[in-house]
Enzyme design. Structure first.
Site, mmCIF file in Angstrom:
data_model
loop_
_atom_site.group_PDB
_atom_site.id
_atom_site.type_symbol
_atom_site.label_atom_id
_atom_site.label_comp_id
_atom_site.label_asym_id
_atom_site.label_seq_id
_atom_site.Cartn_x
_atom_site.Cartn_y
_atom_site.Cartn_z
ATOM 1 C CD GLU A 34 -2.838 -1.269 0.132
ATOM 2 O OE1 GLU A 34 -3.114 -0.227 -0.512
ATOM 3 O OE2 GLU A 34 -3.310 -2.390 -0.148
ATOM 4 C CG ASP A 59 -7.935 11.419 -3.747
ATOM 5 O OD1 ASP A 59 -8.936 11.770 -3.091
ATOM 6 O OD2 ASP A 59 -7.581 11.952 -4.813
ATOM 7 C CG HIS A 71 -7.153 -1.765 -1.540
ATOM 8 N ND1 HIS A 71 -6.653 -2.460 -2.612
ATOM 9 C CD2 HIS A 71 -8.311 -1.196 -1.966
ATOM 10 C CE1 HIS A 71 -7.462 -2.307 -3.653
ATOM 11 N NE2 HIS A 71 -8.478 -1.540 -3.277
#
Length: 233
Positions: A9, A52, A151
């Site tokens: 990530e 975001d 995620h």
């Protein structure tokens, strides 16, 4: 064969500028079977988290502030993946670009692109025109991803490991097919081969004395040139 199914990530999409890795997860497979060894670390990106990116993985500045920097975890990460293990990654170009950018900042050797196996490309080749996201593949193969609200590198690696095994044909796709060809091998599916080894103790004959006598009589009637007379005994 050792493989690492992994995911990262990040703070964004631009590895060449100021975006950084904030989480790495990995699952070790050996001969396509999970060994139970995993790798998981959160990383302080040394920069603010864009809104975001936070919406994608939920890793914010307060949570990451006290986490180690990449320089502090780099050796442990490199030790876990080893020198030649295949890296199984969904959309591998993204993760490899970020990993190599982080390694390059530290003056460390980068990871050869040839080590990566891209499951996104594999899925698109196997199911052309169909959705190939991790969620879509979980649905296709019946992999339970109900815990995936956002995620997460380790959870996504666990899901991807299951999806990957389905993509290549099941949990033991080469139980026999990866055996090296040997003298006396028997051809298998798709031209593969497996060894044919003699039994240590021959199986007992199921031929009855009456059947043996009838066969001998039949061979005798064929004459001395009969094949059975030479090889049948």
């Amino acid at each position: 064969m050792r493989e690492i199914v992994m995911d990262t990530e990040t703070t964004g999409f631009d590895a060449d500028k100021d975006d950084r890795i904030v989480e790495i997860g990995g699952i070790e497979l050996f001969n396509h079977l999970p060994t139970g060894r995993t790798y998981h670390v959160y990383i302080n990106p040394e920069r603010p988290m864009p809104p975001d990116a936070f919406e994608v993985h939920g890793l914010g500045d307060d949570f990451l502030r006290d986490k180690p920097k990449f320089a502090e975890i780099a050796q442990g990460f490199v030790d876990f993946i080893g020198d030649d293990s295949r890296l199984v990654i969904h959309n591998a170009s993204f993760d490899m670009k970020f990993l190599n950018a982080e390694l390059r900042r530290l003056g460390r050797p980068t990871l050869p692109w040839s080590r990566a196996l891209d499951t996104l490309a594999l899925a698109r080749e196997k199911f052309p025109g169909s959705p190939a996201s991790l969620d879509a593949l979980c649905r296709r193969f019946g992999v339970d991803n109900s815990n995936r609200q956002r995620h997460g590198a380790l959870l996504d690696s666990e899901l991807l490991a299951e999806v990957y095994l389905e993509l290549i044909g099941g949990r033991q796709p080469d139980l026999v097919l990866d055996q090296p060809a040997q003298r006396g091998a028997v051809a298998g599916p798709q031209g593969a081969s497996g060894p044919r080894n003699p039994r240590p103790t021959p199986l007992p004959s199921r031929l009855t004395p009456a059947e043996a006598a009838a066969h001998a009589e039949f061979v005798a009637r064929l004459g001395e040139s009969a094949v059975w007379a030479r090889y049948g005994g």
